[in-house]
Design a protein around this motif. Structure first.
Motif, PDB file in Angstrom:
ATOM      1  N   ALA A 130      38.023  22.210  44.492  1.00  0.00           N
ATOM      2  CA  ALA A 130      39.308  21.518  44.558  1.00  0.00           C
ATOM      3  C   ALA A 130      39.411  20.436  43.490  1.00  0.00           C
ATOM      4  CB  ALA A 130      39.502  20.916  45.948  1.00  0.00           C
ATOM      5  N   VAL A 131      38.370  19.633  43.338  1.00  0.00           N
ATOM      6  CA  VAL A 131      38.402  18.546  42.355  1.00  0.00           C
ATOM      7  C   VAL A 131      38.497  19.109  40.933  1.00  0.00           C
ATOM      8  CG1 VAL A 131      37.027  16.679  41.342  1.00  0.00           C
ATOM      9  CG2 VAL A 131      37.234  16.864  43.808  1.00  0.00           C
ATOM     10  N   ILE A 132      37.694  20.112  40.636  1.00  0.00           N
ATOM     11  CA  ILE A 132      37.722  20.699  39.291  1.00  0.00           C
ATOM     12  C   ILE A 132      39.049  21.404  39.047  1.00  0.00           C
ATOM     13  CG2 ILE A 132      36.655  22.427  37.789  1.00  0.00           C
ATOM     14  CD1 ILE A 132      33.972  21.687  39.147  1.00  0.00           C
ATOM     15  N   GLY A 133      39.544  22.114  40.040  1.00  0.00           N
ATOM     16  CA  GLY A 133      40.825  22.810  39.899  1.00  0.00           C
ATOM     17  C   GLY A 133      41.996  21.862  39.705  1.00  0.00           C
ATOM     18  N   LEU A 134      42.036  20.787  40.488  1.00  0.00           N
ATOM     19  CA  LEU A 134      43.129  19.816  40.327  1.00  0.00           C
ATOM     20  C   LEU A 134      43.052  19.094  38.990  1.00  0.00           C
ATOM     21  CD1 LEU A 134      43.390  18.292  43.907  1.00  0.00           C
ATOM     22  CD2 LEU A 134      45.063  19.734  42.751  1.00  0.00           C
ATOM     23  N   ILE A 137      32.698  16.088  35.847  1.00  0.00           N
ATOM     24  CA  ILE A 137      31.822  14.919  36.022  1.00  0.00           C
ATOM     25  C   ILE A 137      32.071  14.257  37.376  1.00  0.00           C
ATOM     26  CG2 ILE A 137      31.358  12.586  35.156  1.00  0.00           C
ATOM     27  CD1 ILE A 137      31.844  13.747  32.322  1.00  0.00           C
ATOM     28  N   LEU A 138      33.331  14.103  37.749  1.00  0.00           N
ATOM     29  CA  LEU A 138      33.669  13.507  39.037  1.00  0.00           C
ATOM     30  C   LEU A 138      33.165  14.367  40.192  1.00  0.00           C
ATOM     31  CD1 LEU A 138      35.179  11.332  40.663  1.00  0.00           C
ATOM     32  CD2 LEU A 138      37.199  12.784  40.501  1.00  0.00           C
ATOM     33  N   ALA A 139      33.309  15.665  40.100  1.00  0.00           N
ATOM     34  CA  ALA A 139      32.861  16.559  41.166  1.00  0.00           C
ATOM     35  C   ALA A 139      31.346  16.492  41.341  1.00  0.00           C
ATOM     36  CB  ALA A 139      33.305  17.987  40.868  1.00  0.00           C
ATOM     37  N   TYR A 162      29.450  13.982  40.490  1.00  0.00           N
ATOM     38  CA  TYR A 162      29.126  12.650  41.008  1.00  0.00           C
ATOM     39  C   TYR A 162      29.307  12.614  42.528  1.00  0.00           C
ATOM     40  CZ  TYR A 162      29.389   7.664  41.913  1.00  0.00           C
ATOM     41  OH  TYR A 162      29.179   6.419  42.428  1.00  0.00           O
ATOM     42  N   GLN A 163      30.394  13.207  43.013  1.00  0.00           N
ATOM     43  CA  GLN A 163      30.614  13.275  44.456  1.00  0.00           C
ATOM     44  C   GLN A 163      29.514  14.086  45.138  1.00  0.00           C
ATOM     45  OE1 GLN A 163      34.558  14.894  44.781  1.00  0.00           O
ATOM     46  NE2 GLN A 163      35.487  12.881  44.963  1.00  0.00           N
ATOM     47  N   LEU A 164      29.103  15.179  44.527  1.00  0.00           N
ATOM     48  CA  LEU A 164      28.024  15.990  45.074  1.00  0.00           C
ATOM     49  C   LEU A 164      26.726  15.196  45.136  1.00  0.00           C
ATOM     50  CD1 LEU A 164      26.951  18.804  45.971  1.00  0.00           C
ATOM     51  CD2 LEU A 164      26.487  19.220  43.556  1.00  0.00           C
ATOM     52  N   PHE A 165      26.413  14.471  44.073  1.00  0.00           N
ATOM     53  CA  PHE A 165      25.204  13.651  44.033  1.00  0.00           C
ATOM     54  C   PHE A 165      25.231  12.588  45.129  1.00  0.00           C
ATOM     55  CE2 PHE A 165      23.024   9.832  42.414  1.00  0.00           C
ATOM     56  CZ  PHE A 165      21.734  10.331  42.362  1.00  0.00           C
ATOM     57  N   TRP A 207      44.193  17.272  26.099  1.00  0.00           N
ATOM     58  CA  TRP A 207      44.340  16.825  27.491  1.00  0.00           C
ATOM     59  C   TRP A 207      43.687  17.796  28.462  1.00  0.00           C
ATOM     60  CZ3 TRP A 207      45.199  12.011  27.666  1.00  0.00           C
ATOM     61  CH2 TRP A 207      46.004  11.394  26.706  1.00  0.00           C
ATOM     62  N   LEU A 208      43.823  19.063  28.199  1.00  0.00           N
ATOM     63  CA  LEU A 208      43.203  20.071  29.055  1.00  0.00           C
ATOM     64  C   LEU A 208      41.685  19.919  29.055  1.00  0.00           C
ATOM     65  CD1 LEU A 208      43.449  22.589  30.814  1.00  0.00           C
ATOM     66  CD2 LEU A 208      43.397  23.938  28.725  1.00  0.00           C
ATOM     67  N   LEU A 209      41.096  19.791  27.885  1.00  0.00           N
ATOM     68  CA  LEU A 209      39.645  19.624  27.785  1.00  0.00           C
ATOM     69  C   LEU A 209      39.182  18.313  28.411  1.00  0.00           C
ATOM     70  CD1 LEU A 209      39.045  20.930  24.165  1.00  0.00           C
ATOM     71  CD2 LEU A 209      38.399  22.048  26.301  1.00  0.00           C
ATOM     72  N   LEU A 210      39.922  17.247  28.147  1.00  0.00           N
ATOM     73  CA  LEU A 210      39.556  15.932  28.680  1.00  0.00           C
ATOM     74  C   LEU A 210      39.556  15.926  30.209  1.00  0.00           C
ATOM     75  CD1 LEU A 210      38.954  12.910  28.091  1.00  0.00           C
ATOM     76  CD2 LEU A 210      41.419  12.549  28.291  1.00  0.00           C
ATOM     77  N   PHE A 211      40.644  16.395  30.809  1.00  0.00           N
ATOM     78  CA  PHE A 211      40.728  16.376  32.259  1.00  0.00           C
ATOM     79  C   PHE A 211      39.783  17.390  32.900  1.00  0.00           C
ATOM     80  CE2 PHE A 211      44.551  13.935  31.537  1.00  0.00           C
ATOM     81  CZ  PHE A 211      44.517  13.039  32.592  1.00  0.00           C
ATOM     82  N   CYS A 212      39.536  18.486  32.227  1.00  0.00           N
ATOM     83  CA  CYS A 212      38.582  19.471  32.737  1.00  0.00           C
ATOM     84  C   CYS A 212      37.182  18.862  32.795  1.00  0.00           C
ATOM     85  CB  CYS A 212      38.607  20.708  31.863  1.00  0.00           C
ATOM     86  SG  CYS A 212      37.554  22.030  32.456  1.00  0.00           S
ATOM     87  N   PHE A 213      36.734  18.257  31.714  1.00  0.00           N
ATOM     88  CA  PHE A 213      35.403  17.651  31.692  1.00  0.00           C
ATOM     89  C   PHE A 213      35.298  16.452  32.633  1.00  0.00           C
ATOM     90  CE2 PHE A 213      34.920  19.626  27.345  1.00  0.00           C
ATOM     91  CZ  PHE A 213      34.040  20.604  27.782  1.00  0.00           C
TER      92      PHE A 213
END
Length: 84
Positions: free
Chosen positions: A28-32, A61-63, A65-68, A51-57
């Protein structure tokens, strides 16, 4: 009469259910994040998909981090459970 032990909320469901939930959270996080980058990229009319590359990466990273953080919290719970 049987004495039923009260299970904690952690023990009331199998552990694989927790990890299935984490996988859906990652998707969900990566898809959004990717969708948001795609949307902004379409509005900006730039040729290179910055913008696509920036928000994708950033969403990846956020996903992770949440997993960690989730795995670190699970480790703390397991350590407390092992101590008498």
């Amino acid at each position: 009469m049987q004495h039923l032990k009260k299970k904690s909320s952690q023990d009331s469901y199998p552990t694989y259910i927790k990890y299935i939930g984490l996988s859906f959270q990652l998707f969900a996080v990566i898809g959004l994040g990717t969708w948001l980058g795609w949307y902004i990229q379409g509005k900006s009319q730039l040729i290179f998909p910055v913008w696509l590359l920036l928000f994708c990466f950033l969403s990846i990273i956020l996903a992770f981090y949440q997993l960690f953080q989730s795995l670190k919290n699970d480790e703390k719970v397991e350590d407390k459970r092992k101590k008498p």
